[in-house]
Design a protein around this motif. Structure first.
Motif, PDB file in Angstrom:
ATOM      1  N   PRO A   1       0.822  -1.216   0.000  1.00  0.00           N
ATOM      2  CA  PRO A   1       0.000   0.000   0.000  1.00  0.00           C
ATOM      3  C   PRO A   1       0.855   1.265   0.000  1.00  0.00           C
ATOM      4  CG  PRO A   1      -0.844  -1.577   1.595  1.00  0.00           C
ATOM      5  CD  PRO A   1       0.463  -2.125   1.107  1.00  0.00           C
ATOM      6  N   TYR A   2       1.975   1.211   0.688  1.00  0.00           N
ATOM      7  CA  TYR A   2       2.899   2.349   0.742  1.00  0.00           C
ATOM      8  C   TYR A   2       3.425   2.683  -0.652  1.00  0.00           C
ATOM      9  CZ  TYR A   2       7.307   4.756   1.914  1.00  0.00           C
ATOM     10  OH  TYR A   2       8.354   5.648   1.994  1.00  0.00           O
ATOM     11  N   THR A   3       3.881   1.659  -1.379  1.00  0.00           N
ATOM     12  CA  THR A   3       4.396   1.892  -2.729  1.00  0.00           C
ATOM     13  C   THR A   3       3.300   2.392  -3.650  1.00  0.00           C
ATOM     14  OG1 THR A   3       6.102   0.195  -2.466  1.00  0.00           O
ATOM     15  CG2 THR A   3       5.526   0.823  -4.708  1.00  0.00           C
ATOM     16  N   ARG A   4       2.110   1.796  -3.531  1.00  0.00           N
ATOM     17  CA  ARG A   4       1.000   2.228  -4.397  1.00  0.00           C
ATOM     18  C   ARG A   4       0.711   3.711  -4.199  1.00  0.00           C
ATOM     19  NH1 ARG A   4      -2.181  -1.489  -3.150  1.00  0.00           N
ATOM     20  NH2 ARG A   4      -3.473  -0.451  -1.575  1.00  0.00           N
ATOM     21  N   ALA A   5       0.698   4.163  -2.933  1.00  0.00           N
ATOM     22  CA  ALA A   5       0.437   5.575  -2.662  1.00  0.00           C
ATOM     23  C   ALA A   5       1.559   6.460  -3.192  1.00  0.00           C
ATOM     24  CB  ALA A   5       0.261   5.787  -1.163  1.00  0.00           C
ATOM     25  N   LEU A   6       2.798   6.039  -3.007  1.00  0.00           N
ATOM     26  CA  LEU A   6       3.937   6.828  -3.482  1.00  0.00           C
ATOM     27  C   LEU A   6       3.950   6.903  -5.007  1.00  0.00           C
ATOM     28  CD1 LEU A   6       6.587   8.328  -3.136  1.00  0.00           C
ATOM     29  CD2 LEU A   6       7.735   6.128  -2.776  1.00  0.00           C
ATOM     30  N   LYS A   7       3.709   5.786  -5.659  1.00  0.00           N
ATOM     31  CA  LYS A   7       3.710   5.763  -7.121  1.00  0.00           C
ATOM     32  C   LYS A   7       2.600   6.654  -7.678  1.00  0.00           C
ATOM     33  CE  LYS A   7       4.926   3.936 -11.165  1.00  0.00           C
ATOM     34  NZ  LYS A   7       6.110   4.472 -11.897  1.00  0.00           N
ATOM     35  N   GLU A   8       1.443   6.652  -7.047  1.00  0.00           N
ATOM     36  CA  GLU A   8       0.348   7.511  -7.506  1.00  0.00           C
ATOM     37  C   GLU A   8       0.713   8.985  -7.393  1.00  0.00           C
ATOM     38  OE1 GLU A   8      -2.960   6.264  -5.168  1.00  0.00           O
ATOM     39  OE2 GLU A   8      -3.361   4.466  -6.394  1.00  0.00           O
ATOM     40  N   LEU A   9       1.390   9.365  -6.308  1.00  0.00           N
ATOM     41  CA  LEU A   9       1.839  10.749  -6.135  1.00  0.00           C
ATOM     42  C   LEU A   9       2.823  11.144  -7.233  1.00  0.00           C
ATOM     43  CD1 LEU A   9       2.403  10.779  -2.278  1.00  0.00           C
ATOM     44  CD2 LEU A   9       0.655  12.087  -3.502  1.00  0.00           C
ATOM     45  N   LEU A  10       3.766  10.261  -7.517  1.00  0.00           N
ATOM     46  CA  LEU A  10       4.785  10.573  -8.527  1.00  0.00           C
ATOM     47  C   LEU A  10       4.166  10.636  -9.919  1.00  0.00           C
ATOM     48  CD1 LEU A  10       7.681   8.299  -7.209  1.00  0.00           C
ATOM     49  CD2 LEU A  10       7.452  10.782  -6.954  1.00  0.00           C
ATOM     50  N   ASP A  11       3.312   9.675 -10.239  1.00  0.00           N
ATOM     51  CA  ASP A  11       2.701   9.647 -11.572  1.00  0.00           C
ATOM     52  C   ASP A  11       1.754  10.817 -11.783  1.00  0.00           C
ATOM     53  OD1 ASP A  11       4.110   7.367 -12.063  1.00  0.00           O
ATOM     54  OD2 ASP A  11       2.398   6.000 -11.909  1.00  0.00           O
ATOM     55  N   ALA A  12       1.194  11.351 -10.682  1.00  0.00           N
ATOM     56  CA  ALA A  12       0.310  12.516 -10.785  1.00  0.00           C
ATOM     57  C   ALA A  12       1.084  13.829 -10.887  1.00  0.00           C
ATOM     58  CB  ALA A  12      -0.622  12.568  -9.569  1.00  0.00           C
ATOM     59  N   GLY A  13       2.410  13.758 -10.832  1.00  0.00           N
ATOM     60  CA  GLY A  13       3.228  14.958 -10.981  1.00  0.00           C
ATOM     61  C   GLY A  13       3.319  15.820  -9.742  1.00  0.00           C
ATOM     62  N   ARG A  14       3.061  15.252  -8.577  1.00  0.00           N
ATOM     63  CA  ARG A  14       3.049  16.064  -7.361  1.00  0.00           C
ATOM     64  C   ARG A  14       4.411  16.681  -7.037  1.00  0.00           C
ATOM     65  NH1 ARG A  14      -1.039  15.223  -3.549  1.00  0.00           N
ATOM     66  NH2 ARG A  14       0.074  16.783  -2.301  1.00  0.00           N
ATOM     67  N   VAL A  15       5.498  16.049  -7.489  1.00  0.00           N
ATOM     68  CA  VAL A  15       6.822  16.647  -7.250  1.00  0.00           C
ATOM     69  C   VAL A  15       7.474  17.114  -8.548  1.00  0.00           C
ATOM     70  CG1 VAL A  15       7.172  15.246  -5.174  1.00  0.00           C
ATOM     71  CG2 VAL A  15       8.096  14.449  -7.363  1.00  0.00           C
ATOM     72  N   GLY A  16       6.702  17.135  -9.624  1.00  0.00           N
ATOM     73  CA  GLY A  16       7.272  17.499 -10.914  1.00  0.00           C
ATOM     74  C   GLY A  16       8.103  16.347 -11.459  1.00  0.00           C
ATOM     75  N   GLU A  17       9.203  16.682 -12.110  1.00  0.00           N
ATOM     76  CA  GLU A  17      10.101  15.652 -12.644  1.00  0.00           C
ATOM     77  C   GLU A  17      11.055  15.186 -11.547  1.00  0.00           C
ATOM     78  OE1 GLU A  17      13.402  15.009 -16.230  1.00  0.00           O
ATOM     79  OE2 GLU A  17      12.430  16.959 -15.937  1.00  0.00           O
ATOM     80  N   ILE A  18      11.207  13.877 -11.409  1.00  0.00           N
ATOM     81  CA  ILE A  18      12.146  13.334 -10.420  1.00  0.00           C
ATOM     82  C   ILE A  18      13.568  13.662 -10.842  1.00  0.00           C
ATOM     83  CG2 ILE A  18      13.068  11.242  -9.345  1.00  0.00           C
ATOM     84  CD1 ILE A  18      10.312   9.963  -9.776  1.00  0.00           C
ATOM     85  N   VAL A  19      14.332  14.251  -9.918  1.00  0.00           N
ATOM     86  CA  VAL A  19      15.739  14.576 -10.172  1.00  0.00           C
ATOM     87  C   VAL A  19      16.658  13.633  -9.408  1.00  0.00           C
ATOM     88  CG1 VAL A  19      17.519  16.354  -9.990  1.00  0.00           C
ATOM     89  CG2 VAL A  19      15.165  16.989 -10.620  1.00  0.00           C
ATOM     90  N   ASN A  20      16.289  13.297  -8.166  1.00  0.00           N
ATOM     91  CA  ASN A  20      17.161  12.479  -7.335  1.00  0.00           C
ATOM     92  C   ASN A  20      16.335  11.726  -6.293  1.00  0.00           C
ATOM     93  OD1 ASN A  20      18.883  12.662  -4.467  1.00  0.00           O
ATOM     94  ND2 ASN A  20      20.018  11.826  -6.196  1.00  0.00           N
ATOM     95  N   ILE A  21      16.805  10.517  -5.939  1.00  0.00           N
ATOM     96  CA  ILE A  21      16.192   9.730  -4.871  1.00  0.00           C
ATOM     97  C   ILE A  21      17.290   9.240  -3.933  1.00  0.00           C
ATOM     98  CG2 ILE A  21      14.819   7.691  -4.278  1.00  0.00           C
ATOM     99  CD1 ILE A  21      13.566   7.799  -7.029  1.00  0.00           C
ATOM    100  N   GLN A  22      17.036   9.350  -2.629  1.00  0.00           N
ATOM    101  CA  GLN A  22      17.872   8.715  -1.616  1.00  0.00           C
ATOM    102  C   GLN A  22      17.065   7.585  -0.999  1.00  0.00           C
ATOM    103  OE1 GLN A  22      18.916  11.681   1.270  1.00  0.00           O
ATOM    104  NE2 GLN A  22      20.283  12.798  -0.097  1.00  0.00           N
ATOM    105  N   HIS A  23      17.643   6.402  -0.927  1.00  0.00           N
ATOM    106  CA  HIS A  23      16.895   5.242  -0.429  1.00  0.00           C
ATOM    107  C   HIS A  23      17.776   4.428   0.502  1.00  0.00           C
ATOM    108  CE1 HIS A  23      13.933   2.085  -0.320  1.00  0.00           C
ATOM    109  NE2 HIS A  23      14.741   1.200  -0.869  1.00  0.00           N
TER     110      HIS A  23
END
Length: 409
Positions: free
Chosen positions: A124-146
């Motif tokens: 569920p966590y990934t599904r929510a995060l992926k929906e936020l990213l695909d909806a453009g909530r942060v614009g274009e992804i530039v960098n990820i720290q994991h």
């Protein structure tokens, strides 16, 4: 009703089978495992001591779950694909690049439903995060720290004392433990990785770090009260519970049974006197198509927590701790926190935060409907994720940046 054969009925195979049966949409009709006690856990299923006995027969089930040891994946995966079974394959796919390619070719030739257990895609966590990213909530992804916080006791259990402690007996740590995470980063970005660099090693669980007064086993050790990796402290509080990780070390989970296992078995050994050689910390730097980057850290020296992730985009950022996602909008300056309420914890014992169950349900749906959309990774995508791990390990060992351009899709 989907019929299933289980090949490898250890912790993971039994867990996936349990989730499948609990849905009410599947039943186990065959089980292949060398241990009679594991076969006995599936009453009503035809037992086989060797998967080859099952594979010598005409197809006995709609689908097969393959959860043997890592080095024993390729033969059954290829053979059951040839027999027309739909396949759910535990990660890693295999322990060599050639074997991974062979599995993908066999799956594609068969036309079967084929899924690698990239369980993190299904939480569920990934599904929510992926929906936020695909909806453009942060614009274009530039960098990820994991960050993957393996956990100090989990490292000691699985990668110092346990089955994945040696690369020559299983595989290297990044592939065994973190192909989950490399795949997850590809899924979030929707882009392939083009270049990789990596650093890390086995820093702590080495003979030279053994206390001067340490014994060979925790139960005999005068240094045990001050040791974070005390086997007694890890396992004895779990006595009486037939659950992972205790179920791995003994069939007799009584206190006396656990004590006997720690006196005589591999899980009672001093962590500084084992034959382990896999890393206890590693960092991986990745460049994606289009120029975005990601940094991944896997370390033993943490509590056993959810993965932690920060996504930086052109219009906002997201901080995630496995439970909650905090989204900051650069236009408004406001932050919003989303609670994803995962079921279970982040570990295999907790079902990877709901990922195990959701993945099994997706697989059953695909098998029943012949529609592959519920499966969130294609064979080619799974292959690419594994190739990232090999590129990172080559980089770590050789001290060079490794290119992945032109890998299959």
């Amino acid at each position: 009703m989907v019929t299933l054969a289980i090949v490898g009925a250890g912790s993971r195979g039994a867990s996936y089978a349990g989730h499948a049966v609990e849905t009410g949409r599947a039943r186990v009709v065959a089980v292949a495992d060398p241990l009679a006690r594991r076969r006995a856990e599936f009453p009503g299923a035809t037992p086989y001591a060797d998967w080859r006995e099952l594979a010598a027969l005409p197809r006995q089930a709609d689908a097969v779950v393959i959860a043997t040891q890592d080095r024993e994946h390729v033969e059954p995966a290829v053979r059951f694909a040839e027999l027309g079974y739909d396949i759910l394959l535990e990660k890693p796919m295999a322990v060599s690049e050639d074997d991974c390619h062979a599995i993908v070719r066999a799956a594609e030739r068969s036309g079967a439903v084929f899924a690698v257990c990239h369980v993190l895609r299904y939480t569920p966590y990934t599904r929510a995060l992926k929906e936020l990213l695909d909806a453009g909530r942060v614009g274009e992804i530039v960098n990820i720290q994991h960050l993957e916080p393996v956990g100090w006791w989990h490292q000691a259990h699985s990668y110092v004392r346990g089955n994945w402690r040696r690369a020559d007996e299983s595989t290297f740590m990044l592939l065994a433990k973190s192909c989950h995470d490399l795949d997850w980063l590809v899924y979030l970005t929707g882009r392939q990785v083009t270049r990789v660099s990596s650093f890390g090693g086995l820093k702590h669980f080495r003979p030279e770090n053994r206390p001067e007064n340490a014994a060979g086993r925790c139960l005999d050790c005068p240094a045990e009260p001050d040791c974070p990796y005390s086997a007694g402290r890890i396992y004895l509080p779990l006595a009486g519970t037939d659950e992972w990780p205790l179920s791995v070390i003994t069939d007799d989970v009584s206190e006396q049974g656990v004590l006997e296992a720690l006196r005589t078995g591999p899980y009672g050994r001093c962590v500084y006197a084992c034959d382990n050689d896999v890393v206890d910390h590693q960092v991986v730097n990745m460049e994606f198509e289009g120029g975005a980057t990601a940094s991944f850290t896997m370390t033993a020296f943490t509590p056993a927590l959810h993965r932690q992730t920060r996504v930086f985009g052109t219009r906002g950022s997201i901080d995630g701790d496995g439970d909650r996602l905090t989204v900051t909008d650069f236009v408004t300056g406001r932050s919003e926190t989303i609670d994803t309420r995962p079921t279970g914890d982040a570990t295999a014992r907790g079902g990877h935060g709901g990922g195990d169950r959701a993945m099994v349900e997706a697989f059953l749906t695909a098998v029943a409907t012949r529609e592959r959309a519920p499966i969130l990774s294609s064979p080619g995508e799974s292959l690419h994720s594994h190739l990232i791990a090999w590129a990172a390990e080559r980089s770590r060992l050789r001290g060079e940046t490794v290119s992945l351009e032109g890998t299959p899709r």
